[in-house]
Design an enzyme around this catalytic site. Structure first.
Site, PDB file in Angstrom:
ATOM      1  NE  ARG A 108     -10.623  19.681   2.714  1.00 37.19           N
ATOM      2  CZ  ARG A 108     -10.254  18.694   1.494  1.00 37.19           C
ATOM      3  NH1 ARG A 108      -9.675  17.760   1.842  1.00 37.19           N
ATOM      4  NH2 ARG A 108     -10.814  18.801   0.372  1.00 37.19           N
TER       5      ARG A 108
ATOM      6  CG  ASP B 193      -8.080   5.803   0.340  1.00 34.85           C
ATOM      7  OD1 ASP B 193      -8.206   6.071  -0.856  1.00 34.85           O
ATOM      8  OD2 ASP B 193      -7.792   6.785   1.213  1.00 34.85           O
TER       9      ASP B 193
HETATM   10  C1  LIG Z   1      -9.497  11.764  -5.420  1.00 32.86           C
HETATM   11  S1  LIG Z   1      -9.678  10.252  -4.613  1.00 32.86           S
HETATM   12  C2  LIG Z   1      -9.328   9.154  -6.059  1.00 32.86           C
HETATM   13  C3  LIG Z   1     -10.474   7.889  -6.199  1.00 32.86           C
HETATM   14  C4  LIG Z   1     -10.245   7.129  -7.285  1.00 32.86           C
HETATM   15  N1  LIG Z   1      -8.836   6.393  -7.373  1.00 32.86           N
HETATM   16  C5  LIG Z   1     -10.669   7.763  -8.633  1.00 32.86           C
HETATM   17  O1  LIG Z   1      -9.913   7.897  -9.274  1.00 32.86           O
HETATM   18  O2  LIG Z   1     -11.825   7.920  -8.605  1.00 32.86           O
HETATM   19  C6  LIG Z   1      -7.931  10.085  -4.045  1.00 32.86           C
HETATM   20  C7  LIG Z   1      -7.783   9.209  -2.856  1.00 32.86           C
HETATM   21  O3  LIG Z   1      -6.330   9.129  -2.565  1.00 32.86           O
HETATM   22  C8  LIG Z   1      -6.143   8.638  -1.284  1.00 32.86           C
HETATM   23  N2  LIG Z   1      -4.762   9.091  -0.692  1.00 32.86           N
HETATM   24  C9  LIG Z   1      -4.232  10.240  -0.534  1.00 32.86           C
HETATM   25  N3  LIG Z   1      -2.964   9.983  -0.025  1.00 32.86           N
HETATM   26  C10 LIG Z   1      -2.775   8.617  -0.075  1.00 32.86           C
HETATM   27  C11 LIG Z   1      -1.697   7.853   0.283  1.00 32.86           C
HETATM   28  N4  LIG Z   1      -0.510   8.380   0.687  1.00 32.86           N
HETATM   29  N5  LIG Z   1      -1.759   6.521   0.367  1.00 32.86           N
HETATM   30  C12 LIG Z   1      -2.925   6.008  -0.075  1.00 32.86           C
HETATM   31  N6  LIG Z   1      -3.930   6.688  -0.469  1.00 32.86           N
HETATM   32  C13 LIG Z   1      -3.839   8.059  -0.486  1.00 32.86           C
HETATM   33  C14 LIG Z   1      -7.319   9.706  -0.720  1.00 32.86           C
HETATM   34  O4  LIG Z   1      -7.612   9.301   0.650  1.00 32.86           O
HETATM   35  C15 LIG Z   1      -8.431   9.679  -1.782  1.00 32.86           C
HETATM   36  O5  LIG Z   1      -9.448   8.613  -1.222  1.00 32.86           O
END
Ligand SMILES: C[S@@+](CC[C@H](N)C(=O)[O-])C[C@H]1O[C@@H](n2cnc3c(N)ncnc32)[C@H](O)[C@@H]1O
Length: 276
Positions: free
Chosen positions: A45, A146
């Site tokens: 990445r 996010d």
């Molecule tokens: C796998 S996606 C899930 C998206 C959606 N909630 C779903 O279930 O389809 C995880 C998301 O969590 C976000 N994320 C990771 N760490 C985070 C943090 N500390 N605060 C807010 N968002 C975070 C990432 O950027 C990513 O877009």
């Protein structure tokens, strides 16, 4: 042996020692725990960023992103670490339960406040918005956030590849999506009416949440899977105080609050309620 040495010392993989530095930084900034087996993923990445910044190796790149004048590069690196996989009406059972059991239970004239707390590219909040528009004639508002600003910008644009929308019900698609033409052939875009129903912003779940106000429904799905128990505990403690009494928290079916202390009641798989 010789070949293995050459591979480990090559520049497109951080050494174990340097990996540990990145691991600690990512944990501190995002709460994401990267186990040692993710060393190759980290290498993949971030390698392009090494090239773009003219760094010779991961050790130099780590030093580079930790100098104040390169703060923007640090943000870029952190964004590349997040995994943003999502799709419309993911974990459909949640939407069925919301429609059939939760929404009818709210008193008439109750204005519902909803938060999609790790919304990625927007498919989750737009799915919620489509359902609310269809099934909740009273007032509601929907916030979506996010940690990844680039992803939030993408969510605001609301343009999606048609072939990635297979769980989107046909009547919702007709009602809420515009079909792309010319260079947007094969894409759809959420209508301005529905886009205006969602307020997007960048927010890190590690930060103080009090300023966000309180909510009746919080979606916190497929993000705690990246956190260790300590971080999960902190996030759940804060989320509890943001939930109005009677409010619901949705986590993913592949996540658990097992081992976390909380005062929420499990009312359906991966759905919790704050009773009072
Ligand atoms: C796998 S996606 C899930 C998206 C959606 N909630 C779903 O279930 O389809 C995880 C998301 O969590 C976000 N994320 C990771 N760490 C985070 C943090 N500390 N605060 C807010 N968002 C975070 C990432 O950027 C990513 O877009």
């Amino acid at each position: 042996m010789q070949g293995l040495m050459a591979m480990n010392s090559s520049n497109n993989l951080p050494s174990e020692e340097v990996f540990c530095l990145f691991q600690a930084l990512i944990k501190k900034r995002l709460g994401i725990h990267l186990p040692v087996y993710k060393r190759v993923m980290l290498g993949h990445r971030l390698f392009k960023r090494l090239i773009s910044t003219n760094m010779n190796n991961f050790s130099d790149y780590y030093r580079y992103i930790n100098t104040p004048e390169n703060a923007a590069e640090l943000e870029t690196a952190l964004e590349l670490i997040t995994t943003n996989e999502t799709f419309f009406f993911r974990e459909e059972k949640h939407f069925e339960y919301l429609r059939n059991d939760i929404l009818p239970s709210f008193s008439p004239n109750k204005e519902l406040k909803i938060w999609s707390a790790a919304c990625s590219t927007g498919e989750e909040p737009y799915s919620i918005a489509m359902l609310m528009k269809d099934c909740y004639p009273k007032a509601w508002s929907l916030s979506a956030s996010d940690v990844n600003q680039t992803i939030v910008n993408q969510a605001k644009k609301a343009i999606y590849l048609d072939e990635r929308t297979s769980l989107l019900p046909e009547e919702y698609r007709k009602e809420n999506c515009l079909k792309g033409t010319d260079e947007f052939e094969g894409y759809l875009r959420i209508t301005p009416e529905l886009r205006n129903k969602v307020t997007f912003f960048q927010f890190n779940l590690l930060d103080d949440m009090k300023k966000l106000g309180t909510f009746d429904l919080i979606f916190l799905r497929n993000v705690m899977i990246y956190f260790d128990d300590n971080t999960k505990q902190n996030v759940i403690d804060k989320i509890f105080h943001l939930l109005n009494p009677g409010g619901h928290l949705f986590i993913s079916h592949s996540e658990t609050l097992h081992g976390i202390e909380h005062h929420l009641k499990l009312i359906n798989p991966a759905i919790y309620q704050r009773e009072n």
